[in-house]
Write a protein that holds these residues in place. Structure first.
Motif, PDB file in Angstrom:
ATOM      1  N   TYR A 144       0.896  -1.174  -0.081  1.00  0.00           N
ATOM      2  CA  TYR A 144      -0.056  -0.023   0.228  1.00  0.00           C
ATOM      3  C   TYR A 144       0.794   1.330  -0.121  1.00  0.00           C
ATOM      4  O   TYR A 144       0.543   2.353  -0.611  1.00  0.00           O
ATOM      5  CB  TYR A 144      -0.911  -0.103   1.166  1.00  0.00           C
ATOM      6  CG  TYR A 144      -1.989  -0.878   1.294  1.00  0.00           C
ATOM      7  CD1 TYR A 144      -3.157  -0.355   0.398  1.00  0.00           C
ATOM      8  CD2 TYR A 144      -2.018  -2.159   1.895  1.00  0.00           C
ATOM      9  CE1 TYR A 144      -4.538  -1.195   0.509  1.00  0.00           C
ATOM     10  CE2 TYR A 144      -3.110  -2.886   1.781  1.00  0.00           C
ATOM     11  CZ  TYR A 144      -4.593  -2.377   1.118  1.00  0.00           C
ATOM     12  OH  TYR A 144      -5.702  -3.232   1.016  1.00  0.00           O
ATOM     13  N   ARG A 145       1.755   1.139   0.865  1.00  0.00           N
ATOM     14  CA  ARG A 145       2.873   2.467   0.899  1.00  0.00           C
ATOM     15  C   ARG A 145       3.744   2.749  -0.175  1.00  0.00           C
ATOM     16  O   ARG A 145       3.767   3.790  -0.730  1.00  0.00           O
ATOM     17  CB  ARG A 145       3.651   2.287   2.272  1.00  0.00           C
ATOM     18  CG  ARG A 145       3.066   2.426   3.453  1.00  0.00           C
ATOM     19  CD  ARG A 145       2.396   3.823   3.618  1.00  0.00           C
ATOM     20  NE  ARG A 145       3.570   4.732   3.525  1.00  0.00           N
ATOM     21  CZ  ARG A 145       4.136   5.213   4.876  1.00  0.00           C
ATOM     22  NH1 ARG A 145       4.044   4.644   5.984  1.00  0.00           N
ATOM     23  NH2 ARG A 145       5.192   6.056   4.592  1.00  0.00           N
ATOM     24  N   LEU A 146       4.047   1.431  -0.870  1.00  0.00           N
ATOM     25  CA  LEU A 146       4.648   1.814  -2.276  1.00  0.00           C
ATOM     26  C   LEU A 146       4.015   2.365  -3.341  1.00  0.00           C
ATOM     27  O   LEU A 146       4.282   3.292  -3.868  1.00  0.00           O
ATOM     28  CB  LEU A 146       5.171   0.397  -2.877  1.00  0.00           C
ATOM     29  CG  LEU A 146       6.280  -0.411  -2.178  1.00  0.00           C
ATOM     30  CD1 LEU A 146       6.476  -1.845  -2.461  1.00  0.00           C
ATOM     31  CD2 LEU A 146       7.613   0.383  -2.391  1.00  0.00           C
ATOM     32  N   GLU A 147       2.483   2.126  -3.387  1.00  0.00           N
ATOM     33  CA  GLU A 147       1.559   2.654  -4.256  1.00  0.00           C
ATOM     34  C   GLU A 147       1.468   3.982  -4.052  1.00  0.00           C
ATOM     35  O   GLU A 147       1.185   4.954  -5.093  1.00  0.00           O
ATOM     36  CB  GLU A 147       0.448   1.834  -4.488  1.00  0.00           C
ATOM     37  CG  GLU A 147      -0.686   2.229  -5.266  1.00  0.00           C
ATOM     38  CD  GLU A 147      -0.206   2.823  -6.924  1.00  0.00           C
ATOM     39  OE1 GLU A 147      -1.052   3.619  -7.240  1.00  0.00           O
ATOM     40  OE2 GLU A 147       0.633   2.285  -7.138  1.00  0.00           O
ATOM     41  N   LYS A 148       1.249   4.368  -2.682  1.00  0.00           N
ATOM     42  CA  LYS A 148       1.080   5.800  -2.279  1.00  0.00           C
ATOM     43  C   LYS A 148       2.252   6.912  -2.472  1.00  0.00           C
ATOM     44  O   LYS A 148       2.100   7.774  -3.123  1.00  0.00           O
ATOM     45  CB  LYS A 148       0.708   5.872  -0.821  1.00  0.00           C
ATOM     46  CG  LYS A 148      -0.498   5.402  -0.313  1.00  0.00           C
ATOM     47  CD  LYS A 148      -0.897   5.452   1.242  1.00  0.00           C
ATOM     48  CE  LYS A 148      -2.199   4.892   1.661  1.00  0.00           C
ATOM     49  NZ  LYS A 148      -2.465   5.159   2.916  1.00  0.00           N
ATOM     50  N   ASP A 149       3.451   6.054  -2.667  1.00  0.00           N
ATOM     51  CA  ASP A 149       4.794   6.745  -2.685  1.00  0.00           C
ATOM     52  C   ASP A 149       4.832   6.812  -4.250  1.00  0.00           C
ATOM     53  O   ASP A 149       5.183   8.010  -4.859  1.00  0.00           O
ATOM     54  CB  ASP A 149       5.815   5.995  -2.525  1.00  0.00           C
ATOM     55  CG  ASP A 149       6.009   6.066  -0.683  1.00  0.00           C
ATOM     56  OD1 ASP A 149       5.262   6.950  -0.151  1.00  0.00           O
ATOM     57  OD2 ASP A 149       7.010   5.582  -0.369  1.00  0.00           O
ATOM     58  N   ASP A 201      11.356   5.192  -0.020  1.00  0.00           N
ATOM     59  CA  ASP A 201      11.463   5.881   1.198  1.00  0.00           C
ATOM     60  C   ASP A 201      11.723   5.171   2.486  1.00  0.00           C
ATOM     61  O   ASP A 201      11.415   4.032   2.535  1.00  0.00           O
ATOM     62  CB  ASP A 201      10.225   6.862   1.474  1.00  0.00           C
ATOM     63  CG  ASP A 201      10.270   7.709   2.572  1.00  0.00           C
ATOM     64  OD1 ASP A 201      10.844   8.905   2.700  1.00  0.00           O
ATOM     65  OD2 ASP A 201       9.509   7.311   3.564  1.00  0.00           O
ATOM     66  N   THR A 202      12.532   5.699   3.271  1.00  0.00           N
ATOM     67  CA  THR A 202      13.038   4.718   4.460  1.00  0.00           C
ATOM     68  C   THR A 202      11.731   4.485   5.352  1.00  0.00           C
ATOM     69  O   THR A 202      11.648   3.537   5.991  1.00  0.00           O
ATOM     70  CB  THR A 202      14.009   5.594   5.410  1.00  0.00           C
ATOM     71  OG1 THR A 202      15.203   6.046   4.438  1.00  0.00           O
ATOM     72  CG2 THR A 202      14.296   4.924   6.673  1.00  0.00           C
TER      73      THR A 202
END
Length: 372
Positions: free
Chosen positions: A31-36, A50-51
């Motif tokens: 999910y975070r990868l897609e948001k980034d 991102d770290t």
């Protein structure tokens, strides 16, 4: 073949809790990868992540190997999955050293297209399933199926279930951790059970469930060729050795029907228990009449259910479906249930007709008592 499910509560294992939390965090990482990707306006290599995002997998000693992309008809590319590997020098969590994770729905048109295919039983024809299978097959070739795991949340859990099922049919019983997987059925604990005035007895809910199963079986026999029905039964039976882990919440209307799907038989008379959990689908039969080939993802003979009992006073419909509830190493109100089925050699639909008559008589008797 008439089927029966067993519903046996077992003790929760702390090691399993840690593994479950790790798998939930790996899905959160997708999910975070897609948001980034959306925020930065482009795809990032594993070294550019991102770290803060990477913490979701590095905390458990995993590294990001690859991302799985889906390109919509408009040309937009989105990240729907990721491939993780245990870092060198660290022991894997459980037997799996490679984990393929799939996220659920985000506000994307391509996501909602895949959601529709779930409820039509056609997710196997979607590119995300194909890419997921390819990623798993590459991992199996590299390290062997015993060291590969799939995990996912919501729609990602449906993809993971289909991918794991496809591998299990080939005799490769890969580990699977699937959070809040959608179960496209009319049976659900939340809608009626949460309203006191409309709270029906559990035996009635179970009876409705079995009526659904018997109707699905009869429709399948009427609308599909006998060879097709037999082949589907064989494929269903071939999945018996595979036991995916399904994480469900009693108040999540999307996934809680798995509890009824596996457990309703215990509330029924012995003659009716054998009809519970058949490998047939009303939706699949009706679509076949229209010439549409479908294969629902949720029809499996075994599962290890991890059931979280939501607080009754909380009426939030979204919270019980959140992935974050499974990221806690020590969640509250969770029980593990070994749900599996046994087969019977009798294949005759006469028993199904007799069961329908028995159910009808039971309902009629109940209504007579109520109306007196």
């Amino acid at each position: 073949m008439l089927l029966m499910f067993h519903y046996v509560v077992i003790n929760r294992d702390r090691e399993n809790d840690y593994r479950r939390a790790a798998m939930a965090c790996l899905v959160t990482g997708v999910y975070r990868l897609e948001k980034d990707r959306k925020h930065r306006g482009g795809l990032l290599s594993p070294s550019e992540v991102d770290t803060g995002t990477a913490t979701w997998w590095t905390h458990f000693h995993y590294e990001l190997v690859d991302t799985l992309l889906h390109q919509s008809e408009s040309g937009r590319r989105t990240i729907f999955g990721a491939v993780y590997r245990t870092k060198l020098g660290h022991a894997p969590i459980g037997p799996a050293s490679i984990v393929i994770a799939f996220r659920g729905t985000m506000m994307r048109s391509a996501d909602w297209e895949a959601n529709l295919m779930i409820y039509l039983g056609r997710l196997e024809s979607h590119p995300r399933f194909t890419k997921g299978v390819n990623a798993v097959e590459r991992a199996v070739e590299e390290v062997g199926w015993e060291r590969v795991c799939v995990t996912g949340h919501s729609k990602g859990a449906a993809i993971g279930l289909l991918v794991g099922r496809a591998m299990a049919e080939k005799g490769k019983l890969i580990e699977a951790h699937l959070f809040n997987p959608p179960h496209p059925t009319i049976r659900n604990e939340r809608p009626l059970g949460s309203i006191p005035a409309l709270k029906p007895p559990r035996w009635l809910l179970s009876t409705v469930g079995v009526l659904h199963e018997v109707s699905a079986r009869a429709l399948s026999a009427m609308t599909q060729e006998e060879e097709v029905v037999e082949e589907e039964k064989k494929r269903f039976d071939s999945l018996s050795p595979w036991q995916p882990r399904l994480y469900v919440n009693t108040h999540d209307p999307i996934c809680s029907a798995y509890i009824t799907f596996f457990g309703a038989a215990q509330y029924l008379p012995p003659p009716l228990r054998r009809l519970h959990g058949t490998p047939y689908s009303i939706r699949q039969s009706l679509l076949s009449i229209l010439g549409v080939e479908s294969r629902p993802h949720h029809l499996i003979p075994r599962a290890m259910l991890f059931i979280r009992r939501h607080q009754e006073q909380d009426r939030n419909l979204i919270k019980p479906h959140k992935l974050l509830q499974w990221c806690d190493v020590q969640p509250s109100n969770v029980e593990a249930v070994d749900a599996r089925r046994d087969g019977d050699d009798d294949d005759d639909l006469v028993e199904g007709a007799a069961a329908i008559a028995s159910i009808a008589a039971t309902i009629a008797a109940a209504l007579t008592l109520v109306l007196r």
